[in-house]
Design a protein around this motif. Structure first.
Motif, PDB file in Angstrom:
ATOM      1  N   UNK A  85       0.876  -1.175   0.000  1.00 37.04           N
ATOM      2  CA  UNK A  85       0.000   0.000   0.000  1.00 37.04           C
ATOM      3  C   UNK A  85       0.908   1.218   0.000  1.00 37.04           C
ATOM      4  N   UNK A  86       0.857   1.952  -1.092  1.00 34.31           N
ATOM      5  CA  UNK A  86       1.692   3.152  -1.178  1.00 34.31           C
ATOM      6  C   UNK A  86       0.948   4.401  -0.701  1.00 34.31           C
ATOM      7  N   UNK A  87      -0.360   4.332  -0.675  1.00 33.97           N
ATOM      8  CA  UNK A  87      -1.142   5.464  -0.198  1.00 33.97           C
ATOM      9  C   UNK A  87      -2.443   4.945   0.406  1.00 33.97           C
ATOM     10  N   UNK A  88      -2.682   5.345   1.645  1.00 34.21           N
ATOM     11  CA  UNK A  88      -3.879   4.890   2.348  1.00 34.21           C
ATOM     12  C   UNK A  88      -5.120   5.494   1.702  1.00 34.21           C
ATOM     13  N   UNK A  89      -6.167   4.647   1.612  1.00 33.13           N
ATOM     14  CA  UNK A  89      -7.448   5.129   1.094  1.00 33.13           C
ATOM     15  C   UNK A  89      -8.418   5.453   2.223  1.00 33.13           C
ATOM     16  N   UNK A  90      -9.503   6.131   1.866  1.00 32.92           N
ATOM     17  CA  UNK A  90     -10.515   6.522   2.875  1.00 32.92           C
ATOM     18  C   UNK A  90     -11.920   6.381   2.302  1.00 32.92           C
ATOM     19  N   UNK A  91     -12.835   6.066   3.222  1.00 26.90           N
ATOM     20  CA  UNK A  91     -14.267   6.000   2.922  1.00 26.90           C
ATOM     21  C   UNK A  91     -15.016   6.967   3.825  1.00 26.90           C
ATOM     22  N   UNK A  92     -15.982   7.685   3.237  1.00 28.22           N
ATOM     23  CA  UNK A  92     -16.854   8.572   4.002  1.00 28.22           C
ATOM     24  C   UNK A  92     -18.271   8.007   3.955  1.00 28.22           C
ATOM     25  N   UNK A  93     -18.708   7.473   5.113  1.00 25.76           N
ATOM     26  CA  UNK A  93     -20.038   6.830   5.192  1.00 25.76           C
ATOM     27  C   UNK A  93     -20.192   5.792   4.086  1.00 25.76           C
ATOM     28  N   UNK A  94     -19.202   4.908   4.001  1.00 26.71           N
ATOM     29  CA  UNK A  94     -19.177   3.784   3.055  1.00 26.71           C
ATOM     30  C   UNK A  94     -19.111   4.230   1.598  1.00 26.71           C
ATOM     31  N   UNK A  95     -18.771   5.463   1.357  1.00 29.51           N
ATOM     32  CA  UNK A  95     -18.513   5.934  -0.005  1.00 29.51           C
ATOM     33  C   UNK A  95     -17.009   6.206  -0.118  1.00 29.51           C
ATOM     34  N   UNK A  96     -16.427   5.607  -1.110  1.00 34.17           N
ATOM     35  CA  UNK A  96     -14.982   5.775  -1.288  1.00 34.17           C
ATOM     36  C   UNK A  96     -14.698   7.163  -1.845  1.00 34.17           C
ATOM     37  N   UNK A  97     -14.021   7.971  -1.037  1.00 31.68           N
ATOM     38  CA  UNK A  97     -13.662   9.312  -1.506  1.00 31.68           C
ATOM     39  C   UNK A  97     -12.212   9.348  -2.007  1.00 31.68           C
ATOM     40  N   UNK A  98     -11.435   8.310  -1.576  1.00 29.63           N
ATOM     41  CA  UNK A  98     -10.097   8.172  -2.134  1.00 29.63           C
ATOM     42  C   UNK A  98      -9.707   6.704  -2.073  1.00 29.63           C
ATOM     43  N   UNK A  99      -9.513   6.068  -3.229  1.00 33.12           N
ATOM     44  CA  UNK A  99      -9.118   4.657  -3.198  1.00 33.12           C
ATOM     45  C   UNK A  99      -7.674   4.496  -2.714  1.00 33.12           C
ATOM     46  N   UNK A 100      -7.403   3.348  -2.149  1.00 29.56           N
ATOM     47  CA  UNK A 100      -6.032   3.049  -1.704  1.00 29.56           C
ATOM     48  C   UNK A 100      -5.178   2.702  -2.919  1.00 29.56           C
ATOM     49  N   UNK A 101      -4.027   3.330  -3.005  1.00 34.09           N
ATOM     50  CA  UNK A 101      -3.091   3.063  -4.112  1.00 34.09           C
ATOM     51  C   UNK A 101      -2.199   1.900  -3.678  1.00 34.09           C
TER      52      UNK A 101
END
Length: 236
Positions: free
Chosen positions: A213-229
């Motif tokens: 994992x080169x970049x951590x991803x995040x979800x906002x209320x189960x919506x992916x706002x940034x996928x993990x690279x």
């Protein structure tokens, strides 16, 4: 006495010569009979026009009744036609009313969904900006060598501890607002949550799984706002 007998004999001699005649009716009786016949004849003459008048009245009454029946029939047809027309209008209006209700309900549901989304994801842009801050903090803590964190470098150690505390508090704030970290090491690659940056061979690992994992991803209320690279294990 003798004179009396002579008188009686004379009378007796006269009796055979007397003829019997039917009693004469008086002139007034004849006139009454004639008047009665005249009245009867006149009544008969008057009765004939009365009978004709009654027949004519019956014919006129029958004709008027027939005309009334025809008029009632035509009125009934007009009423039935108007009832049918009104029934069609009512059906059309009822259909339009139901469609309007359905459309209103759909609009209400869409508006409610949009309001809920605005309440939940209104901070999405702000969260994306804060993710950069979290990345910087993570890089800062990762760049400090563990062997340097000793009592010989109290300032560095205190700075490192402050950075870790700041990062931890930031992640708590993220979780409080529904922002969750995606760190898929060892998980099956999922394009909905991961972005494959490269592939690499890795022994002992199943192909298609996330190796790095080169970049951590995040979800906002189960919506992916940034996928993990990530880097994915390729098939050998």
């Amino acid at each position: 006495m003798a004179s009396s007998l002579s008188m009686c004999s004379k009378i007796l001699r006269l009796i055979p010569s007397v003829r019997l005649y039917p009693p004469l009716r008086s002139s007034s009786s004849r006139y009454e009979s004639r008047g009665l016949c005249t009245v009867v004849k006149e009544e008969k003459k008057e009765a004939e026009p009365i009978e004709k008048t009654e027949c004519e009245n019956k014919d006129n009454t029958t004709q008027e009744n027939d005309e009334k029946v025809v008029q009632i029939g035509e009125s009934l047809k007009a009423v039935l036609l108007e009832t049918k027309t009104l029934g069609l209008k009512v059906t059309d209006l009822e259909d339009k009313y139901k469609r309007a209700l359905a459309e209103t309900e759909n609009v209400r549901i869409r508006m409610k969904r949009q309001i809920d989304d605005a309440r939940l994801f209104g901070i999405q842009g702000f969260c994306k900006d804060l993710l950069e801050v979290a990345d910087v903090l993570a890089k800062a803590t990762e760049s400090v060598p563990a062997e340097e964190l000793t009592d010989r470098n109290p300032h560095l150690k205190n700075l490192f501890d402050g950075l870790k505390m700041t990062e931890s508090q930031l992640l708590k704030v993220f979780a409080k607002h529904g922002l969750v970290m995606i760190n898929p090491i060892g998980e099956k690659f999922d394009p909905n949550f991961h972005e494959a940056l490269f592939q690499l061979p890795a022994e002992g690992k199943e192909p298609g799984t996330v190796a790095i994992v080169t970049k951590i991803g995040y979800q906002l209320h189960q919506r992916t706002i940034r996928p993990a690279v990530v880097g994915v294990v390729k098939a050998s």
